[in-house]
Design a protein around this motif. Sequence first.
Motif, PDB file in Angstrom:
ATOM      1  N   MET A   1      20.942  88.207 -10.339  1.00 26.17           N
ATOM      2  CA  MET A   1      20.665  87.096 -10.873  1.00 26.17           C
ATOM      3  C   MET A   1      20.561  85.962  -9.765  1.00 26.17           C
ATOM      4  O   MET A   1      21.700  85.798  -9.160  1.00 26.17           O
ATOM      5  N   ALA A   2      19.558  85.237  -9.777  1.00 26.76           N
ATOM      6  CA  ALA A   2      19.675  83.989  -9.138  1.00 26.76           C
ATOM      7  C   ALA A   2      20.435  82.977  -9.270  1.00 26.76           C
ATOM      8  O   ALA A   2      20.460  82.560 -10.585  1.00 26.76           O
ATOM      9  N   SER A   3      20.898  82.210  -8.284  1.00 28.59           N
ATOM     10  CA  SER A   3      21.887  80.973  -8.522  1.00 28.59           C
ATOM     11  C   SER A   3      20.890  79.930  -8.953  1.00 28.59           C
ATOM     12  O   SER A   3      20.017  79.530  -8.599  1.00 28.59           O
ATOM     13  N   ALA A   6      19.864  77.470  -6.412  1.00 28.67           N
ATOM     14  CA  ALA A   6      19.024  77.684  -5.235  1.00 28.67           C
ATOM     15  C   ALA A   6      17.541  78.123  -6.132  1.00 28.67           C
ATOM     16  O   ALA A   6      16.774  78.873  -5.536  1.00 28.67           O
ATOM     17  N   GLY A   7      17.142  77.485  -7.225  1.00 20.80           N
ATOM     18  CA  GLY A   7      16.122  77.610  -7.783  1.00 20.80           C
ATOM     19  C   GLY A   7      14.651  77.312  -6.963  1.00 20.80           C
ATOM     20  O   GLY A   7      13.955  78.166  -7.035  1.00 20.80           O
ATOM     21  N   ARG A   8      14.846  76.379  -5.971  1.00 18.99           N
ATOM     22  CA  ARG A   8      13.889  75.858  -5.042  1.00 18.99           C
ATOM     23  C   ARG A   8      14.881  75.036  -3.929  1.00 18.99           C
ATOM     24  O   ARG A   8      15.642  74.621  -4.417  1.00 18.99           O
ATOM     25  N   PRO A   9      14.404  75.442  -2.784  1.00 19.35           N
ATOM     26  CA  PRO A   9      15.046  74.705  -1.765  1.00 19.35           C
ATOM     27  C   PRO A   9      15.412  73.050  -1.892  1.00 19.35           C
ATOM     28  O   PRO A   9      16.364  72.711  -1.410  1.00 19.35           O
ATOM     29  N   ASP A  11      15.841  71.876  -4.579  1.00 18.56           N
ATOM     30  CA  ASP A  11      17.245  71.603  -5.250  1.00 18.56           C
ATOM     31  C   ASP A  11      18.439  71.444  -4.622  1.00 18.56           C
ATOM     32  O   ASP A  11      19.135  70.655  -4.854  1.00 18.56           O
ATOM     33  N   LEU A  12      18.699  72.393  -3.619  1.00 15.99           N
ATOM     34  CA  LEU A  12      19.659  72.149  -2.579  1.00 15.99           C
ATOM     35  C   LEU A  12      19.703  70.744  -1.983  1.00 15.99           C
ATOM     36  O   LEU A  12      20.833  69.962  -1.790  1.00 15.99           O
ATOM     37  N   ARG A  13      18.682  70.374  -1.470  1.00 12.22           N
ATOM     38  CA  ARG A  13      18.562  69.096  -0.779  1.00 12.22           C
ATOM     39  C   ARG A  13      18.789  67.887  -1.741  1.00 12.22           C
ATOM     40  O   ARG A  13      19.539  67.041  -1.541  1.00 12.22           O
ATOM     41  N   HIS A  14      18.249  68.099  -3.089  1.00  8.26           N
ATOM     42  CA  HIS A  14      18.561  66.825  -3.953  1.00  8.26           C
ATOM     43  C   HIS A  14      20.174  66.909  -4.450  1.00  8.26           C
ATOM     44  O   HIS A  14      20.654  65.846  -4.309  1.00  8.26           O
TER      45      HIS A  14
END
Length: 65
Positions: A1-3, A6-9, A11-14
């Motif tokens: 299952m994906a975190s 980390a749906g999109r790179p 998202d982590l920056r945001h």
Amino acid sequence: MASPLAGRPYDLRHARVSLWLNAGLPAPEVAQRAGHSVDVLLKVYAKCLDGDRSRMNERIEAALR
């Protein structure tokens, strides 16, 4: 299952920029680290700022002392 973080790179920056702002880093510093102007930073991330009014009032009172 994906975190879900980390749906999109982006998202982590945001999440990182939002964390920095809510940790109390000054907007110009966050903007520089994120590669934004302060205007762009606040337009994009203003909705992410924690609206903890009591904490903000404490900061204002401390600055006035």
